[in-house]
Write a protein that holds these residues in place. Structure first.
Motif, PDB file in Angstrom:
ATOM      1  N   HIS A   1     -58.611   8.635  11.334  1.00 12.14           N
ATOM      2  CA  HIS A   1     -58.902   8.519  12.770  1.00 12.14           C
ATOM      3  C   HIS A   1     -58.299   7.239  13.347  1.00 12.14           C
ATOM      4  CE1 HIS A   1     -61.058   8.755  16.558  1.00 12.14           C
ATOM      5  NE2 HIS A   1     -61.497   7.529  16.362  1.00 12.14           N
ATOM      6  N   ALA A   2     -58.458   6.131  12.643  1.00 13.91           N
ATOM      7  CA  ALA A   2     -57.904   4.866  13.127  1.00 13.91           C
ATOM      8  C   ALA A   2     -56.385   4.921  13.193  1.00 13.91           C
ATOM      9  CB  ALA A   2     -58.351   3.718  12.224  1.00 13.91           C
ATOM     10  N   ALA A   3     -55.772   5.544  12.179  1.00 13.91           N
ATOM     11  CA  ALA A   3     -54.309   5.656  12.159  1.00 13.91           C
ATOM     12  C   ALA A   3     -53.812   6.486  13.341  1.00 13.91           C
ATOM     13  CB  ALA A   3     -53.847   6.259  10.840  1.00 13.91           C
ATOM     14  N   GLN A   4     -54.551   7.544  13.684  1.00 10.23           N
ATOM     15  CA  GLN A   4     -54.166   8.390  14.810  1.00 10.23           C
ATOM     16  C   GLN A   4     -54.360   7.670  16.146  1.00 10.23           C
ATOM     17  OE1 GLN A   4     -56.651  11.797  14.114  1.00 10.23           O
ATOM     18  NE2 GLN A   4     -55.448  12.500  12.350  1.00 10.23           N
ATOM     19  N   THR A   5     -55.268   6.698  16.169  1.00  5.93           N
ATOM     20  CA  THR A   5     -55.499   5.941  17.400  1.00  5.93           C
ATOM     21  C   THR A   5     -54.313   5.054  17.736  1.00  5.93           C
ATOM     22  OG1 THR A   5     -57.876   5.953  16.957  1.00  5.93           O
ATOM     23  CG2 THR A   5     -57.080   4.328  18.543  1.00  5.93           C
TER      24      THR A   5
ATOM     25  N   ALA B   1     -54.781  -0.298  16.788  1.00 10.60           N
ATOM     26  CA  ALA B   1     -56.150  -0.139  16.294  1.00 10.60           C
ATOM     27  C   ALA B   1     -56.268  -0.718  14.896  1.00 10.60           C
ATOM     28  CB  ALA B   1     -56.550   1.336  16.292  1.00 10.60           C
ATOM     29  N   LEU B   2     -55.287  -0.467  14.048  1.00  2.68           N
ATOM     30  CA  LEU B   2     -55.319  -1.006  12.695  1.00  2.68           C
ATOM     31  C   LEU B   2     -55.187  -2.518  12.713  1.00  2.68           C
ATOM     32  CD1 LEU B   2     -53.122   1.650  10.856  1.00  2.68           C
ATOM     33  CD2 LEU B   2     -55.610   1.462  10.887  1.00  2.68           C
ATOM     34  N   ALA B   3     -54.419  -3.052  13.659  1.00  2.00           N
ATOM     35  CA  ALA B   3     -54.253  -4.497  13.766  1.00  2.00           C
ATOM     36  C   ALA B   3     -55.566  -5.178  14.121  1.00  2.00           C
ATOM     37  CB  ALA B   3     -53.188  -4.835  14.805  1.00  2.00           C
TER      38      ALA B   3
END
Length: 384
Positions: A221-225, A229-231
């Motif tokens: 989910h975070a990767a798709q955001t 978002a990951l940063a």
């Protein structure tokens, strides 16, 4: 124990071999692994005394046979070794799913051989003999799932019973645990807990298999955001998703073998998540506050050292300084005072500002003595 067979020398099997050889160097450990390189490394690191050319030959003449192979391979290995097992031999495994394994053993092994399902509740993100550690199971819960004499498929089961829990006697309490199985747990440095196999599978579906799937889903989910978002993903996100790095190799077998229990856990979680979504959508602050409060109360009650199965250790919070040699000084001072740390966890740390450790001791008196030693060194330490 004179001779044991260790079939599978990856992270779990290799760590068991190292622990056994460390505590019982006189015990002969015959190992076999489908990967010759893994078996050779087990021999080189001292987890085994010699390599057998097959699982069958490793098991021949052994008093205790430990199957440390993937869940999906246990039944096949049981069929291979069954003809050479002498009467009185004890066979155990380390698979994360117990019901299918126990049923396979019941079908395959001769009646003169005793099977005890086993699940050491410890692991690491990286597998293989290269990452095996003699201390991997130190103070960990080690679930054993013996069967009552004459127990058959479909017989009434009871919920798990731990040795230290004051639960009234039940038929499951009469299930004999062979001394060989308890010897293995002791050699691993772990603590034995007895449970029914199917109850074990239901429990681990909720507290182990479901969290693994949630960690994968959260990272996806975070990767798709987006990359931003990951940063921004901070410590809380990393803590919640650490196990997303676990290799799929073992999880494919586990999720397949425990499919029904995992689906039940997923369905129950989905209902709970739906309730939270509805509360957020409706702006139902009281409902959300109650949910947060209930979750906090349950979370705080979980014994951090034992994953909830055993009585808690006495714990101390130690505020740490950000300087070289701090932890060595602490452990050295406690060692000089004859105080043994049973468990240790870094709770939080920030560069330049220090952090906090959780130290666990066998009992309150030892914890209080440790606080005295630490405070005498000018450190801040308190009972948790």
């Amino acid at each position: 124990m004179n001779r044991i067979a260790l079939i599978g020398t990856g992270l779990i099997g290799g760590s068991l071999g190292l622990a056994i050889r460390a505590r019982h160097p006189e015990t002969e450990v015959a190992c076999f692994d489908a990967s010759g390189d893994e078996a050779a490394l087990a021999l080189a690191r001292g987890a085994a005394t010699h390599i057998a050319p097959s699982a069958r030959e490793a098991a021949s003449g052994a008093e205790l046979v430990v199957l440390a192979v993937p869940t999906g391979a246990v039944a096949e290995v049981l069929r291979e070794i069954a003809p050479v097992l002498a009467p009185g031999t004890v066979v155990t495994d380390v698979a994360s799913v117990k019901g299918p394994v126990v049923r396979a053993a019941r079908e395959v092994l001769p009646p003169q051989v005793t099977f005890v399902g086993g699940h050491p509740m410890a692991g690491a993100e990286k597998g293989g003999m290269a990452h095996a550690d003699a201390l991997l199971f130190e103070n960990a819960v080690y679930v054993l799932t013996p069967e009552a004499p004459g127990e058959a498929e479909g017989a009434a089961q009871t919920q798990g019973v731990g040795y230290t829990l004051p639960i009234p006697p039940s038929p499951f309490d009469r299930c004999p645990i062979p001394p060989e199985a308890l010897w293995l747990v002791e050699a691993a440095g772990a603590r034995a807990v007895r449970m029914d196999a199917d109850r074990h599978d239901a429990v681990v579906a909720s507290v182990s298999h479901l969290p693994q799937l949630l960690a994968v889903a959260l990272v996806q989910h975070a990767a798709q955001t987006g990359d931003d978002a990951l940063a921004l993903a901070a410590g809380g996100f990393r803590d919640m998703t650490r196990i997303a790095s676990s290799p799929f190799g073992m999880w494919g077998d586990i999720l397949g073998a425990n499919r029904d229990a995992v689906l039940g856990a997923l369905d129950a979680f989905a209902r709970g998540l739906g309730d939270l979504r509805a509360a957020v959508s409706a702006g139902a602050t009281p409902d959300l506050r109650e949910a947060f409060g209930q979750a906090a109360g349950v979370r705080d009650a979980i014994p951090s050292h034992s994953k909830g199965f055993l009585a808690p250790l006495a714990e101390v919070t130690l505020w740490a300084e950000d300087r070289v040699g701090f932890l060595a000084g602490v452990t050295g001072a406690l060692s000089d005072a004859g105080l043994n740390i049973k468990d240790m966890e870094l709770l939080r740390v920030r560069e330049g500002a220090g952090g906090a450790f959780r130290l666990a001791f066998a009992d309150g008196a030892t914890a209080d003595a440790a606080i005295g030693v630490l405070r005498a060194r000018g450190l801040r330490a308190e009972r948790r």
